[in-house]
Scaffold this active site. Structure first.
Site, PDB file in Angstrom:
ATOM      1  CD  GLU A  41      -2.195   1.422   2.888  1.00 24.45           C
ATOM      2  OE1 GLU A  41      -2.367   2.564   3.360  1.00 24.45           O
ATOM      3  OE2 GLU A  41      -2.465   0.385   3.522  1.00 24.45           O
ATOM      4  CE  LYS A 130      -7.080   1.848   7.799  1.00 23.75           C
ATOM      5  NZ  LYS A 130      -6.366   2.990   7.159  1.00 23.75           N
TER       6      LYS A 130
END
Length: 210
Positions: A41, A130
């Protein structure tokens, strides 16, 4: 509810490269992939993030998951798709962002903290959630919220999680993690990242009994 499934990568560990510069991408990302960390990411508050994502996406094998974090708008989702990204991570729950990413076939991991946010993200079609900051909720807090969520959702702990406390979470059945400064900080060399990646993988495999 239809959702894009999380791909069957060896370890559900997302390396968060906040602050990486385009010229650092090839050595750093190459080192992580070689070590066995195949989900990357690059947050959009990094320098020239879409250029970095494009470089990473082009160099990575097809089974790697390359994408962006800190995605806040549908326009950013469009730019991520144009750069070749397959992973979208957000700090919040914005249904339009999640749905646009779904239309592109992206894996989506919106950031949540409460049951209300978690269920809203699930309704929007998120691949997983998340939980951030995980260090505040702790394994028991995340687990309590997970009890009311669709069982197919991938649950990741992010924020204050590292090789030092994987076992605390895996004992509670949480096995996906986002890893930031414990793996990478701006200015680190590829050799330094390789060392951190090796320690991370060793600790993770030990925690899950691999």
């Amino acid at each position: 509810m239809n959702r894009i499934p999380f791909p069957p990568i060896a370890r559900p560990l997302i390396a968060i490269l906040r602050g990486i510069r385009p010229e650092e991408v090839e050595p750093i990302v190459g080192t992580l992939i070689e070590a066995g960390l195949t989900a990357i990411e690059i947050p959009l508050n990094s320098p020239e993030p879409f250029r970095s994502i494009e470089i990473a996406a082009k160099m990575a094998p097809a089974d790697c998951l390359i994408g962006a974090g800190t995605v806040l708008t549908v326009e950013a989702v469009d730019s991520l798709h144009a750069a070749g990204g397959k992973l979208l991570v957000t700090p919040n729950v914005e249904p339009d962002v999640i749905r646009r990413a779904y239309d592109y076939g992206m894996v989506t991991m919106p950031g949540v903290f409460t049951p209300t946010e978690a269920l809203a993200a699930a309704r929007a079609g998120a691949t997983g959630l998340k939980f951030f900051p995980a260090s505040v909720l702790g394994p028991s807090g995340i687990n309590a919220i997970r009890a009311v969520l669709p069982p197919e959702l991938v649950i990741a702990a992010v924020g204050g999680v590292s090789d030092r406390n994987f076992a605390d979470y895996t004992k509670a059945g949480i096995t996906a993690f986002g890893l930031g400064t414990s793996l990478y900080k701006p200015g680190m060399t590829a050799a330094e990242v390789a060392e951190r990646a090796k320690a991370t993988i060793y600790a993770y495999d030990a925690a899950i009994g691999a």
